[in-house]
Design a protein around this motif. Structure first.
Motif, PDB file in Angstrom:
ATOM      1  N   UNK A 182      -1.263  17.667  13.466  1.00 43.60           N
ATOM      2  CA  UNK A 182      -0.206  17.077  12.889  1.00 43.60           C
ATOM      3  C   UNK A 182      -0.192  16.371  11.518  1.00 43.60           C
ATOM      4  N   UNK A 183       0.789  15.988  10.767  1.00 40.20           N
ATOM      5  CA  UNK A 183       0.801  15.252   9.669  1.00 40.20           C
ATOM      6  C   UNK A 183       1.264  13.839  10.127  1.00 40.20           C
ATOM      7  N   UNK A 184       0.111  12.914   9.577  1.00 35.68           N
ATOM      8  CA  UNK A 184       0.378  11.679  10.119  1.00 35.68           C
ATOM      9  C   UNK A 184       0.552  10.568   8.919  1.00 35.68           C
ATOM     10  N   UNK A 185       1.805   9.972   9.073  1.00 38.53           N
ATOM     11  CA  UNK A 185       2.164   9.084   7.793  1.00 38.53           C
ATOM     12  C   UNK A 185       1.420   7.711   7.954  1.00 38.53           C
ATOM     13  N   UNK A 186       0.528   7.568   6.907  1.00 39.32           N
ATOM     14  CA  UNK A 186      -0.488   6.519   6.913  1.00 39.32           C
ATOM     15  C   UNK A 186      -0.640   6.060   5.589  1.00 39.32           C
ATOM     16  N   UNK A 187      -1.427   4.754   5.729  1.00 33.84           N
ATOM     17  CA  UNK A 187      -1.741   4.289   4.129  1.00 33.84           C
ATOM     18  C   UNK A 187      -3.285   4.719   4.127  1.00 33.84           C
ATOM     19  N   UNK A 188      -3.848   5.443   4.982  1.00 30.76           N
ATOM     20  CA  UNK A 188      -5.255   6.085   4.721  1.00 30.76           C
ATOM     21  C   UNK A 188      -5.244   7.315   4.106  1.00 30.76           C
ATOM     22  N   UNK A 189      -4.821   7.337   2.727  1.00 33.75           N
ATOM     23  CA  UNK A 189      -4.832   8.545   1.989  1.00 33.75           C
ATOM     24  C   UNK A 189      -5.661   8.506   0.816  1.00 33.75           C
ATOM     25  N   UNK A 190      -5.780   9.587   0.133  1.00 33.83           N
ATOM     26  CA  UNK A 190      -6.763   9.732  -1.106  1.00 33.83           C
ATOM     27  C   UNK A 190      -6.519   8.466  -2.218  1.00 33.83           C
ATOM     28  N   UNK A 191      -5.404   8.117  -2.571  1.00 32.61           N
ATOM     29  CA  UNK A 191      -5.243   7.089  -3.470  1.00 32.61           C
ATOM     30  C   UNK A 191      -5.748   5.924  -3.021  1.00 32.61           C
ATOM     31  N   UNK A 192      -5.462   5.600  -1.890  1.00 35.66           N
ATOM     32  CA  UNK A 192      -5.993   4.040  -1.594  1.00 35.66           C
ATOM     33  C   UNK A 192      -7.666   4.375  -1.327  1.00 35.66           C
ATOM     34  N   UNK A 193      -8.163   5.240  -0.763  1.00 34.39           N
ATOM     35  CA  UNK A 193      -9.388   5.754  -0.601  1.00 34.39           C
ATOM     36  C   UNK A 193     -10.389   5.417  -1.836  1.00 34.39           C
ATOM     37  N   UNK A 194      -9.920   6.076  -2.957  1.00 34.42           N
ATOM     38  CA  UNK A 194     -10.270   5.958  -4.207  1.00 34.42           C
ATOM     39  C   UNK A 194     -10.543   4.491  -4.770  1.00 34.42           C
ATOM     40  N   UNK A 195      -9.328   3.760  -4.639  1.00 32.60           N
ATOM     41  CA  UNK A 195      -9.136   2.623  -5.239  1.00 32.60           C
ATOM     42  C   UNK A 195     -10.311   1.821  -4.500  1.00 32.60           C
ATOM     43  N   UNK A 196     -10.308   1.614  -2.986  1.00 34.13           N
ATOM     44  CA  UNK A 196     -11.418   1.006  -2.256  1.00 34.13           C
ATOM     45  C   UNK A 196     -12.796   1.228  -2.854  1.00 34.13           C
ATOM     46  N   UNK A 197     -12.903   2.552  -2.804  1.00 43.88           N
ATOM     47  CA  UNK A 197     -14.391   3.214  -3.255  1.00 43.88           C
ATOM     48  C   UNK A 197     -14.983   2.431  -4.490  1.00 43.88           C
ATOM     49  N   UNK A 198     -14.034   2.518  -5.638  1.00 46.21           N
ATOM     50  CA  UNK A 198     -14.180   1.870  -6.863  1.00 46.21           C
ATOM     51  C   UNK A 198     -14.529   0.273  -6.913  1.00 46.21           C
ATOM     52  N   UNK A 199     -13.685  -0.297  -6.165  1.00 45.22           N
ATOM     53  CA  UNK A 199     -13.861  -1.765  -5.807  1.00 45.22           C
ATOM     54  C   UNK A 199     -15.073  -2.213  -5.087  1.00 45.22           C
ATOM     55  N   UNK A 256       0.687  -1.176   0.028  1.00 42.32           N
ATOM     56  CA  UNK A 256       0.030   0.083  -0.129  1.00 42.32           C
ATOM     57  C   UNK A 256       0.883   1.228   0.067  1.00 42.32           C
ATOM     58  N   UNK A 257       0.567   2.151  -0.789  1.00 43.00           N
ATOM     59  CA  UNK A 257       1.163   3.368  -0.842  1.00 43.00           C
ATOM     60  C   UNK A 257       0.737   4.210   0.243  1.00 43.00           C
ATOM     61  N   UNK A 258       1.715   4.645   1.079  1.00 42.65           N
ATOM     62  CA  UNK A 258       1.675   5.586   2.243  1.00 42.65           C
ATOM     63  C   UNK A 258       2.234   7.278   2.183  1.00 42.65           C
ATOM     64  N   UNK A 259       1.469   7.907   2.836  1.00 44.96           N
ATOM     65  CA  UNK A 259       1.886   9.417   2.665  1.00 44.96           C
ATOM     66  C   UNK A 259       1.425   9.923   4.032  1.00 44.96           C
ATOM     67  N   UNK A 260       1.516  11.395   3.807  1.00 41.03           N
ATOM     68  CA  UNK A 260       1.294  12.169   5.104  1.00 41.03           C
ATOM     69  C   UNK A 260      -0.145  12.998   4.880  1.00 41.03           C
ATOM     70  N   UNK A 261      -0.969  12.769   5.853  1.00 41.43           N
ATOM     71  CA  UNK A 261      -2.281  13.072   6.104  1.00 41.43           C
ATOM     72  C   UNK A 261      -2.675  14.058   7.242  1.00 41.43           C
ATOM     73  N   UNK A 262      -3.013  15.383   6.996  1.00 38.77           N
ATOM     74  CA  UNK A 262      -3.331  16.343   8.101  1.00 38.77           C
ATOM     75  C   UNK A 262      -4.320  15.603   9.198  1.00 38.77           C
ATOM     76  N   UNK A 263      -3.875  15.660  10.301  1.00 40.38           N
ATOM     77  CA  UNK A 263      -4.655  14.950  11.261  1.00 40.38           C
ATOM     78  C   UNK A 263      -5.181  15.880  12.643  1.00 40.38           C
TER      79      UNK A 263
END
Length: 398
Positions: A161-178, A123-130
Motif C-alpha cells: 500500500x501507499x503510506x502517507x508519511x514523513x519518511x520520504x526521500x527528501x527528508x532522508x537526504x537532508x538527514x543524511x547530509x546533516x 516536515x514534508x510528507x508524501x506517499x511511499x510504497x510500503x
C-alpha cells in the motif's frame, strides 16, 4: 592536533607529520605528499585540484587535519556547483555563507540555514510504497508472497500500500547530509549546535547507510521549499567520504575536485546557452571515434548537433592556467583529433584562466581553427554567465 593549511595549486609546504599519516595522504592522491629526503618526520605537501578538508585519525599519535582552500571565493565555488545541478534554480539564488572562507564551515552553515528554511512549515510528507503483513487487506494483495510465505493460509495477509508519511526521500537526504557534516571535524561549534537541532527535527526519517545510493527525488510544487536545501545536501553527500585505511588509520574527507567542478559548470552553462540556437547539445558524447573501425573512442565534453543530426560545435573544458609560454600543446592535439573525426572546421578549448581572452590557431593544410578561450572565474555569477553566453554566440556563428 596537527593542522595544515594548503592553497589549491600553491607551492609545496614542508610540515611535520606522523609517518603513517604522510603515507596515507600519498596513497590517497588527495595531495602530492613526498617525504623529505634529508629530515625524517618531515613531508612536502602540495595541493592540486582537490579542495576541502581532510581529517586523519592516527592510532597512538596526533590527529591530522588538512585544509585545502580554493583560489576562487567560496561563494563562487558554491555557485559553480549549484548551477551544474540546477541551472534554473541557482541562477539568482544567493546563499548566506556567514563570512566563512573555507569550504567545510561555509557548506555546513549553508546546509543548516537552508534546511531550517525548508522545515519551518514542518516536515514534508508524501506517499511511499510500503510492503507489510496485516490481519486485514489494505491496498493491494500480494498473491505470490502470500503463497510463498503463508502456504495458502488466509491470515495474516501479505499486502502492499501507499503510506502517507514523513519518511520520504527528501527528508532522508537532508538527514543524511546533516549527519555526514556532524561526523567531520572543523565545523564551528555554533553551526554544529544548529545542525544537531536539525537532525532532531528529521529524526522520523530513516537514516541512510554509508555507501547506499542517494534516494531519488523529483522537484515539484509540493516540495518547492525543499529545493535549495536538497541541492546543497546532495553536494555534501557527493563531496564527503570516510574510509578505514591499513593500520587502523581512519580518514574523513570533504572534498571537491576543481577539474570536475569547472568541467561540469562549463558543459551545463554552454548547453543552456546553445539551446537558444536550436539543435541539441550533448554532454560527454560517447559516439565519437577517431578511426573508421570505431576502435579508438573519444569523449569530448560537449558536442552540439544541429536539427539534421550533423555536429556543429565541439568544446572541451580545461581547468588549467596558461603559462607565459601558453597552454599545453597536448590540448591542441586532442582538439584537432575531435575536429578531424567530427568533420568540423572549428574546435573550442575553454580554460579557467589565461593570458588573453581568446587565441586562435589555424592548422596547416587543413583549414581547421583551434580556439583557446580564457574564462575568469573571479567574475560575479551574472557576469560569468554573460561571458559563457557570448562564447556560445560566437561558437554558433563560426
Amino acid at each position: 592536533m596537527i593542522e595544515v593549511h594548503l592553497v589549491e595549486h600553491a607551492p609545496a609546504k614542508v610540515v611535520s607529520l606522523p609517518d603513517g599519516a604522510g603515507r596515507a595522504l600519498a596513497v590517497s592522491k588527495i595531495v602530492d605528499a613526498v617525504p623529505d629526503p634529508y629530515e625524517p618526520g618531515l613531508w612536502r605537501l602540495r595541493a592540486g585540484s582537490k579542495v576541502g578538508a581532510v581529517s586523519l585519525d592516527v592510532p597512538g599519535g596526533e590527529a591530522v587535519r588538512l585544509r585545502i582552500t580554493p583560489k576562487i571565493p567560496i561563494g563562487r565555488l558554491l555557485f559553480l556547483l549549484g548551477y551544474s545541478l540546477d541551472p534554473h534554480g541557482w541562477r539568482n539564488e544567493a546563499v548566506d555563507l556567514a563570512g566563512h572562507d573555507e569550504a567545510l564551515p561555509a557548506f555546513a552553515h549553508a546546509v543548516e540555514r537552508q534546511t531550517d528554511r525548508a522545515l519551518r512549515q514542518g516536515l514534508l510528507q508524501g506517499y511511499r510504497p510500503t510492503e507489510g503483513t496485516a490481519l486485514v487487506v489494505r491496498g493491494r494483495f500480494r498473491e505470490v508472497e502470500q503463497i510463498r510465505r503463508r502456504f495458502g493460509a488466509p491470515l495474516p495477509v501479505e499486502i502492499e500500500y501507499d503510506e502517507f508519511t514523513s519518511d520520504i526521500a527528501e527528508n532522508r537526504i537532508l538527514r543524511a547530509a546533516v549527519e555526514r557534516l556532524l561526523c567531520l571535524p572543523g565545523i564551528p561549534q555554533a553551526v554544529r549546535t544548529r545542525l544537531l537541532r536539525q537532525r532532531a527535527r528529521l529524526a522520523e526519517s530513516t537514516p541512510l547507510v554509508r555507501g547506499q545510493e542517494i534516494p531519488r527525488w523529483q522537484p515539484n510544487r509540493l516540495n518547492a521549499r525543499y529545493h535549495h536545501a536538497l541541492d546543497l545536501a546532495v553536494l555534501v553527500l557527493n563531496g564527503a567520504s570516510a574510509e578505514h585505511l591499513p593500520g587502523a588509520l581512519r580518514m574523513n574527507a570533504f572534498l571537491f575536485d576543481m577539474n570536475k567542478v569547472f568541467e561540469d559548470f562549463i558543459c551545463v552553462a554552454l548547453r543552456e546557452a546553445l539551446t537558444a540556437y536550436g539543435g541539441h547539445p550533448t554532454l560527454q558524447a560517447r559516439n565519437v571515434s577517431l578511426d573508421e573501425g570505431d576502435a579508438i573512442r573519444m569523449r569530448p565534453d560537449l558536442v552540439w548537433y544541429g536539427d539534421t543530426g550533423d555536429p556543429l560545435v565541439v568544446a572541451d573544458a580545461k581547468y588549467k592556467v596558461g603559462s607565459p609560454q601558453g597552454y599545453p600543446d597536448a590540448d591542441l592535439y586532442q582538439m584537432l583529433a575531435y575536429c578531424t573525426s567530427l568533420g568540423l572546421k572549428h574546435g573550442h578549448l575553454i580554460y579557467a584562466k589565461g593570458n588573453a581572452p581568446h587565441v586562435g590557431h589555424t592548422v596547416r593544410h587543413s583549414g581547421i581553427v583551434l580556439h583557446q578561450h580564457a574564462l575568469d572565474l573571479g567574475q560575479e555569477p551574472s557576469a560569468l554567465l554573460k561571458t559563457v553566453s557570448d562564447l556560445a554566440a560566437g561558437m554558433a556563428r563560426a
